[in-house]
Scaffold this motif. Structure first.
Motif, short mmCIF file in Angstrom:
data_model
loop_
_atom_site.label_atom_id
_atom_site.label_comp_id
_atom_site.label_asym_id
_atom_site.label_seq_id
_atom_site.Cartn_x
_atom_site.Cartn_y
_atom_site.Cartn_z
N GLN A 177 0.67 -1.19 -0.19
CA GLN A 177 0.13 -0.13 -0.02
C GLN A 177 0.97 1.16 0.07
N GLU A 178 2.07 1.14 0.68
CA GLU A 178 2.92 2.31 0.85
C GLU A 178 3.26 2.79 -0.85
N LEU A 179 3.76 1.66 -1.69
CA LEU A 179 4.19 1.89 -2.91
C LEU A 179 2.98 2.53 -3.65
N VAL A 180 1.54 1.96 -3.59
CA VAL A 180 0.37 2.10 -4.34
C VAL A 180 0.07 3.59 -4.03
N ASP A 181 0.10 4.09 -2.83
CA ASP A 181 -0.25 5.35 -2.27
C ASP A 181 0.87 6.46 -2.72
N CYS A 182 2.20 6.12 -2.51
CA CYS A 182 3.28 7.24 -2.11
C CYS A 182 4.30 7.15 -3.53
N ASP A 183 4.09 6.05 -4.44
CA ASP A 183 5.31 6.12 -5.58
C ASP A 183 4.75 6.80 -6.59
N SER A 184 5.14 8.20 -6.64
CA SER A 184 4.38 8.90 -7.75
C SER A 184 4.89 8.91 -9.10
N ASP A 185 5.86 7.96 -9.19
CA ASP A 185 6.38 7.78 -10.58
C ASP A 185 5.45 6.23 -11.30
N ASN A 186 4.74 5.81 -10.35
CA ASN A 186 3.88 4.65 -10.99
C ASN A 186 2.51 5.13 -11.02
N HIS A 187 1.48 4.41 -10.97
CA HIS A 187 0.10 4.80 -11.00
C HIS A 187 -0.68 4.05 -10.20
N CYS A 222 -1.16 9.59 0.12
CA CYS A 222 0.11 9.07 1.05
C CYS A 222 0.12 9.49 2.49
N ASP A 223 0.33 8.19 3.08
CA ASP A 223 0.37 8.58 4.77
C ASP A 223 1.87 8.69 5.04
N SER A 224 2.28 10.03 5.24
CA SER A 224 3.79 10.34 5.45
C SER A 224 4.26 10.09 6.70
N ASN A 225 3.43 9.87 7.72
CA ASN A 225 3.67 9.19 9.05
C ASN A 225 4.06 7.78 9.15
N LYS A 226 3.10 7.00 8.26
CA LYS A 226 3.75 5.74 8.26
C LYS A 226 4.83 5.31 7.51
N MET A 227 5.08 6.30 6.49
CA MET A 227 6.22 6.26 5.56
C MET A 227 7.62 6.45 6.49
N ASN A 228 7.50 7.07 7.64
CA ASN A 228 8.66 7.52 8.32
C ASN A 228 9.27 6.35 9.28
#
Length: 276
Positions: A177-187, A222-228
């Protein structure tokens, strides 16, 4: 140095999904229309599939045709078997729309410019006769991408989970889910490329766990808190040379490999197991 480099082999259009729970049938179930209807109702109950009264006849006809295909293929000398699964009253077109749709051009990965990454296993001379990374504890349990074209994220994550287990001895389920939400180079749910996802993981300092950022089968902010709170990072990735089965064999002997494959055929819609 603890080098964690993932391996990527690209074959064709991406589609990755879990092997759906199958439902057995017998020769007697094919004997009459009445038996087929009874089988369809039992299948619907097993998979908790709800259909309106108006739709049931149309879906039953699709189910019958799919069952005929499954039965026919299973009586041929092929190295795999098909079974009725949760997709059994969907046409192949519907199946691909729901589970294989992507707005990303994978063609540029196959035939365009590709990163020259060398091969860390190219000098390997002694290989095992077989390897099963599941038995070696380097593969997490089966995951379900749902109705979201996030196959690229699952393929990426599985490779990272595998190399991390090999290098550290710890198998950690990581966040698609982190990739789905946060990776802006993908869709997100509209498709993506594993190369871009590997680069994203390296650039941000790693992926967090599945428990921290659970999968929801839809794209969200994208949930930046979880990304940290990343738990696994990689140093990079390399591409297996195209049309080189020997190179692929060497790569798989050393670690789980991320692949993309052409899953557009009807057989894969109902794939159950290899048959040797």
């Amino acid at each position: 140095m603890d080098t964690r480099k993932v391996i990527l082999a690209v074959f064709s259009v991406v589609l990755v999904f879990r092997l759906a729970d199958s439902f057995d049938y017998t020769e007697e179930d094919l004997a009459s229309e009445e038996r087929l209807r009874d089988l369809y109702e039992r299948w619907r109950s097993h998979h908790t599939v709800s259909r309106s009264l108006a739709e049931k006849q149309e879906r039953f006809n699709v189910f019958k045709e799919n069952l005929k295909h499954i039965h026919k293929v299973n009586h041929k000398d092929r190295p795999y078997k098909l079974k009725l699964n949760s997709f059994a009253d969907m046409t192949n077109h519907e199946f691909l729309q729901h589970y294989g749709g992507s707005k990303v051009s994978h063609y540029r990965v196959l035939r365009g410019q590709r990163q020259g990454t060398g091969s860390m296993h190219e000098d390997t001379s002694k290989l095992p006769s077989s390897v099963d990374w599941r038995k070696n504890g380097a593969v997490t349990g089966i995951k379900d991408q749902g109705k979201c074209g996030s196959c690229w994220a699952f393929s990426t994550v599985a490779a990272v989970e595998g190399i991390n287990k090999i290098k550290t001895g710890e198998l950690i389920s990581l966040s698609e889910q982190e990739l789905v939400d946060c990776d802006s180079d993908n869709h997100g749910c509209n498709g993506g490329l594993m190369e871009d996802a590997f680069n994203f993981i390296k650039q941000i300092g790693g992926l967090t766990s599945e428990n921290t950022y659970p999968y929801r089968a839809k794209e969200e902010p994208c949930d930046s808190n979880k990304m940290n709170s990343p738990v696994v990072n990689i140093d990079g990735y390399e591409m297996v040379p195209e049309n080189d089965e020997n190179a692929l064999m060497k790569a798989v002997a050393n670690q789980p490999v991320a692949i993309a494959m052409d899953a557009g055929g009807k057989d894969l819609q109902f794939y159950s197991e290899a048959s040797f």
